[in-house]
Scaffold this active site. Structure first.
Site, PDB file in Angstrom:
ATOM      1  CB  SER A  75      -8.229   3.513   2.619  1.00  0.00           C
ATOM      2  OG  SER A  75      -7.387   2.918   3.587  1.00  0.00           O
TER       3      SER A  75
ATOM      4  CB  SER B 296      -8.462   0.607   5.454  1.00  0.00           C
ATOM      5  OG  SER B 296      -9.218   1.773   5.285  1.00  0.00           O
TER       6      SER B 296
ATOM      7  CE  LYS C 136      -3.999   1.903   2.539  1.00  0.00           C
ATOM      8  NZ  LYS C 136      -4.896   1.705   3.693  1.00  0.00           N
TER       9      LYS C 136
END
Ligand code: GLN
Length: 482
Positions: free
Chosen positions: A158, A182, A83
């Site tokens: 996210s 997330s 990420k």
């Protein structure tokens, strides 16, 4: 040779590398090819690293070295996605924000140093909601990530990019971060497995902070076994993060299993009444039926204050966001815009560099922390946080696991909620409790997507006591079979 990447697991790839069926360079090439084919449409990767093949070459040298015992290195030569809010030295790490668009990390996050020691291959940085604020990856400054099962829908967020890379067979596993769901919600939307570890189990050093009392880094993968392998590689006490704990000793001190051959599963039925999609309730009920069939005892439990958890989260999280975001002032990192004077520089930079949702949360957080409101909002939210933790602790005196859906709906349409923050926040109803309490939670697919719009993936969330990831993995494997 053609390597079959479809749902390839760490364990299968490890066996193949060990037997010499293919090399890490060949495997990495196959993934780069897959990224080239799929990424233009899905937008899961923001950047693909030019040195991926070099990393794979180094892994191959280690694999060939006979003195090297590959059995002890299950991740050696395995390609993964990271990420974009987890720092990798020398690589741009933007948290999908314009303010960090050109920010090159000067050091490795602890999880990255640990994975480097394991010899993994980093393929690239994955897309996300800006600074991890969102539940759909629509808040990225660099375009939405589409759901590989249905490209008219979001991949969740996210960590939408990280979940999509695994779902589109463009990484064996990936790392995400989870402040209020997330990792788990995008895993649920994309039909893969995601773990939010116990708070403190994994070091947050080098992860761009959102809500520091809530954030954890964790894995996203095809199977529960793979999640466990990655978790074991990244967890541990770290001198750079004072909140880290050694969960192996922690677990043995704190976990007292209820008596019985199988862990007892608790279901807070009273919390599963309103606002939940019927497809989710159906999938959840059949998951519970299959647990019963496997011989698990299912108990109805009460969590009296759980309905306040979303409210508590949306006070504590923005409060922490507003103080964490203060460091992005156009002086220390990233973008700088000139204004009429020093203060104006600051305003201009933040106005140009930050998106609407980030600004909304800074405003909210500053408000709840301001004098006169601090007691009414922030302190009260912390008091209710303590009550929610007490509810969970009480429930865990009679059950070993608490099971709910991961999200109230399957993946929604792109644009469906992007102009309605409240309906987006409601997506977090089941996930925020694990961050509020610090307990570990795992999302596993309980409805497998079939790529025909009718059967979108749906996730089941298992929550355990602090430090008891072991029970999550055991029951998750029993349910999924791998
Ligand atoms: N959707 C939640 C939010 O917008 C969770 C975010 C996260 O876990 N990073 O706050």
């Amino acid at each position: 040779m053609k390597i079959d990447l479809h749902k390839l697991t760490i364990q299968k790839a490890h066996e193949a590398l060990k037997k010499g069926e293919y090399t890490s360079v060949q495997l990495t090439q196959a993934y780069l090819e897959q990224i080239k084919n799929k990424n233009p449409e899905i937008n899961a990767y923001l950047k693909v690293f030019a040195d991926a093949i070099d990393q794979a070459k180094q892994a191959d040298t280690k694999i060939k070295n006979l003195k090297f015992n590959i059995e002890n290195f299950p991740l050696l030569g395995i390609p993964c996605g990271i990420k974009d809010n987890i720092l990798i030295q020398g690589h741009i790490t933007s948290a999908s924000s314009k303010i960090l668009e050109n920010y090159r990390a000067t050091y490795d996050a602890t999880v990255i140093s640990k994975l480097k020691k394991e010899g993994v291959v980093f393929l690239g940085h994955t897309n996300m909601d800006e600074f991890a604020m969102g539940g759909s990856t629509e808040n990225s400054a660099f375009g939405v990530t589409k759901n590989p099962y249905d490209t008219t829908r979001v991949a969740g967020g996210s960590s939408g990019g990280s979940a999509a890379t695994v779902a589109m067979d463009a990484a064996v596993f990936s790392l995400g971060t989870d402040t209020g769901g997330s990792i788990r919600q995008p895993a649920s939307f994309c039909g893969v497995v995601g773990l939010k570890p116990t708070y403190g189990a994994v070091s947050r050093y080098g992860a761009i902070a959102m809500g520091s009392s809530l954030d954890q880094i964790g894995p996203i993968s095809q199977t529960v076994s793979d999640c466990e392998v990655v978790f074991n590689a990244i967890r541990g006490k770290d001198i750079h993060d004072g909140t880290t704990i050694d969960i192996t000793t922690y677990a043995s001190k704190h976990v007292s299993k209820t008596l019985g051959a199988k862990p007892v599963i608790g279901v807070p039925r009273h919390f599963l009444k309103e606002g939940i999609d019927t497809a989710v309730i159906d999938a959840f009920d059949s998951a519970i039926a299959s647990f019963k069939q496997k011989g698990y005892e299912i108990k109805d439990i009460q969590l009296p204050n759980i309905s306040y958890s979303l409210l508590v989260y949306y006070i504590i999280m923005p409060a922490e966001v507003s103080s964490n975001m203060a460091r992005f002032d156009g002086v220390k990192y990233g973008l700088h815009k000139d204004g009429a004077n020093g203060i104006q520089d600051y305003f201009e930079t933040r106005r140009a560099g930050l998106g609407r949702e980030v600004i909304r949360r800074i405003l909210l957080g500053t408000y709840v922390l301001s004098s006169g409101y601090y007691d009414a909002y922030y302190n009260r939210a912390n008091a209710v946080r303590a009550m929610i933790i007490a509810d969970f602790q009480k429930a865990f005196s009679s059950v070993d696991l608490i099971v709910t859906p991961t999200a109230p709906s399957p993946a929604f349409k792109i644009g469906e909620k992007s102009n309605d923050p409240i309906s987006m926040y409601l997506e977090d109803i089941f996930t925020v409790t694990a961050n509020i309490t610090g307990m570990p939670a795992l999302s596993i697919p309980c409805m497998v997507g079939e790529n025909d719009n009718k059967h979108l993936p749906i996730g089941l969330q298992l929550t355990a006591r602090h430090g008891d990831e072991a029970t999550l993995f055991a029951v998750g494997k029993d349910f999924l079979g791998e």
